[in-house]
Design a protein around this motif. Structure first.
Motif, PDB file in Angstrom:
ATOM      1  N   ALA A 275       0.714  -1.011  -0.062  1.00 18.60           N
ATOM      2  CA  ALA A 275      -0.063  -0.018  -0.034  1.00 18.60           C
ATOM      3  C   ALA A 275       0.813   1.333  -0.099  1.00 18.60           C
ATOM      4  O   ALA A 275       0.708   2.181  -0.887  1.00 18.60           O
ATOM      5  N   ILE A 276       1.937   1.245   0.694  1.00 20.87           N
ATOM      6  CA  ILE A 276       2.656   2.447   0.871  1.00 20.87           C
ATOM      7  C   ILE A 276       3.471   2.658  -0.447  1.00 20.87           C
ATOM      8  O   ILE A 276       3.690   3.591  -1.011  1.00 20.87           O
ATOM      9  N   THR A 277       3.945   1.668  -1.005  1.00 23.31           N
ATOM     10  CA  THR A 277       4.735   1.838  -2.339  1.00 23.31           C
ATOM     11  C   THR A 277       3.639   2.028  -3.439  1.00 23.31           C
ATOM     12  O   THR A 277       4.041   3.236  -4.069  1.00 23.31           O
ATOM     13  N   GLU A 278       2.420   1.676  -3.277  1.00 21.77           N
ATOM     14  CA  GLU A 278       1.465   2.106  -4.329  1.00 21.77           C
ATOM     15  C   GLU A 278       0.927   3.664  -4.304  1.00 21.77           C
ATOM     16  O   GLU A 278       0.802   4.331  -5.175  1.00 21.77           O
ATOM     17  N   ARG A 279       0.972   3.925  -3.170  1.00 22.19           N
ATOM     18  CA  ARG A 279       0.702   5.335  -2.738  1.00 22.19           C
ATOM     19  C   ARG A 279       1.623   6.490  -2.868  1.00 22.19           C
ATOM     20  O   ARG A 279       1.287   7.510  -2.604  1.00 22.19           O
TER      21      ARG A 279
END
Length: 288
Positions: A275-279
């Motif tokens: 999620a952090i990478t995607e965001r």
């Protein structure tokens, strides 16, 4: 009977008298593995493999030893070999899925988890792995169903109920709704609440998902939570809740909270990292 020296002496006699019998070598290898003599165990399994090249369990045990020796790619080759010898036995897929995750072959791991749930539908860890990878692929309905099955088999694991609910909110028709909770989802969550201790943080998060109210109370309870594992897990579910509600800054805050807590052993950790990478957020960008 915890007498490894006597066992080894007897197995040595077996091998001396019947050196062409692979069972003697493979059994001594298991003894050596139990005493942490990994190189000796691997050597015996190499001999057993030459004597019985089509024996599934010799190949499986050899893969197991290679995992213990941290030779993951060699272990993967051996487990794949075991699978060619007996593609219907589920145990080797447990290891190939895990190794593929570790080396970054996530699609391959997802395929192995899918095979696992077909071969052994009572192995709920496979549904956990399958659900995680379905989330990565944004196949929300399939992820929901995987976690619902995991929750059915392990009803005290609150995380499975919450992961099912998180994916439920993203699945049609819930994904197109801005208000209300689907009746079936609410019934599912209420059943999970009844299995959860009355004043636990997990119960309050379940209620948040079921009723879509109480996020401020949950946030306060997360701040006071003493268990770092529980704190990280529930912060992840609060982040998912805020994300679903369209509160991106708050969602980002709690995704970063999970990262800062650094609990790598929980399934939510990997999901949070994705999620952090995607965001495109990082610790320096924390809105705290």
């Amino acid at each position: 009977n915890r007498e490894p020296q006597k066992a080894e002496a007897l197995l040595n006699q077996v091998i001396f008298r019947y050196p062409q019998w692979p069972v003697g070598w493979s059994e001594r290898a298991r003894l050596y593995r139990g005493t942490n003599a990994m190189k000796a165990a691997l050597s015996d399994l190499d001999t057993a493999k030459k004597l019985a090249p089509n024996d599934y369990w010799i190949s499986y045990d050899r893969g197991h030893i290679l995992v213990d020796m941290n030779q993951k790619r060699d272990a993967l080759d051996e487990f794949n070999r075991a699978i060619t010898l007996n593609p219907k036995h589920f145990l080797s897929y447990v290891y190939t899925a895990g190794i593929k995750e570790d080396i970054g072959d996530l699609d391959g791991a997802a395929q192995d988890y899918a095979i696992l749930v077909r071969l052994n539908p009572e192995y709920y860890f496979a549904f956990e792995g399958l659900g995680i990878h379905k989330m990565r692929q944004k196949k929300w309905s399939e992820a929901r169903d995987a976690f619902r099955e995991a929750a059915r088999q392990a009803p005290t694991e609150t995380s499975y109920a919450l992961l099912a609910a998180a994916n439920w909110m993203r699945s049609p028709p819930a994904a197109t709704m801005r208000t209300g909770v689907p009746a079936e989802m609410k019934t599912f969550l209420e059943a999970a609440m009844r299995r959860t201790p009355q004043d636990s943080l997990e119960r309050y998060v379940l209620r948040l998902y079921a009723e879509r109210t109480g996020d401020t109370d949950v946030a306060s309870r997360i701040d006071r939570e003493k268990s770092l594992i529980t704190k990280a897990r529930m912060a992840y579910y609060l982040a998912l809740y805020y994300d679903r509600e369209g509160s991106k800054p708050l969602a980002d805050r709690y995704f970063l909270t999970v990262k800062e807590l650094d609990q790598k052993g929980i399934p939510e950790w990997r999901l949070n990292e994705w999620a952090i990478t995607e965001r495109g957020i990082g610790i320096k960008n924390s809105p705290r």
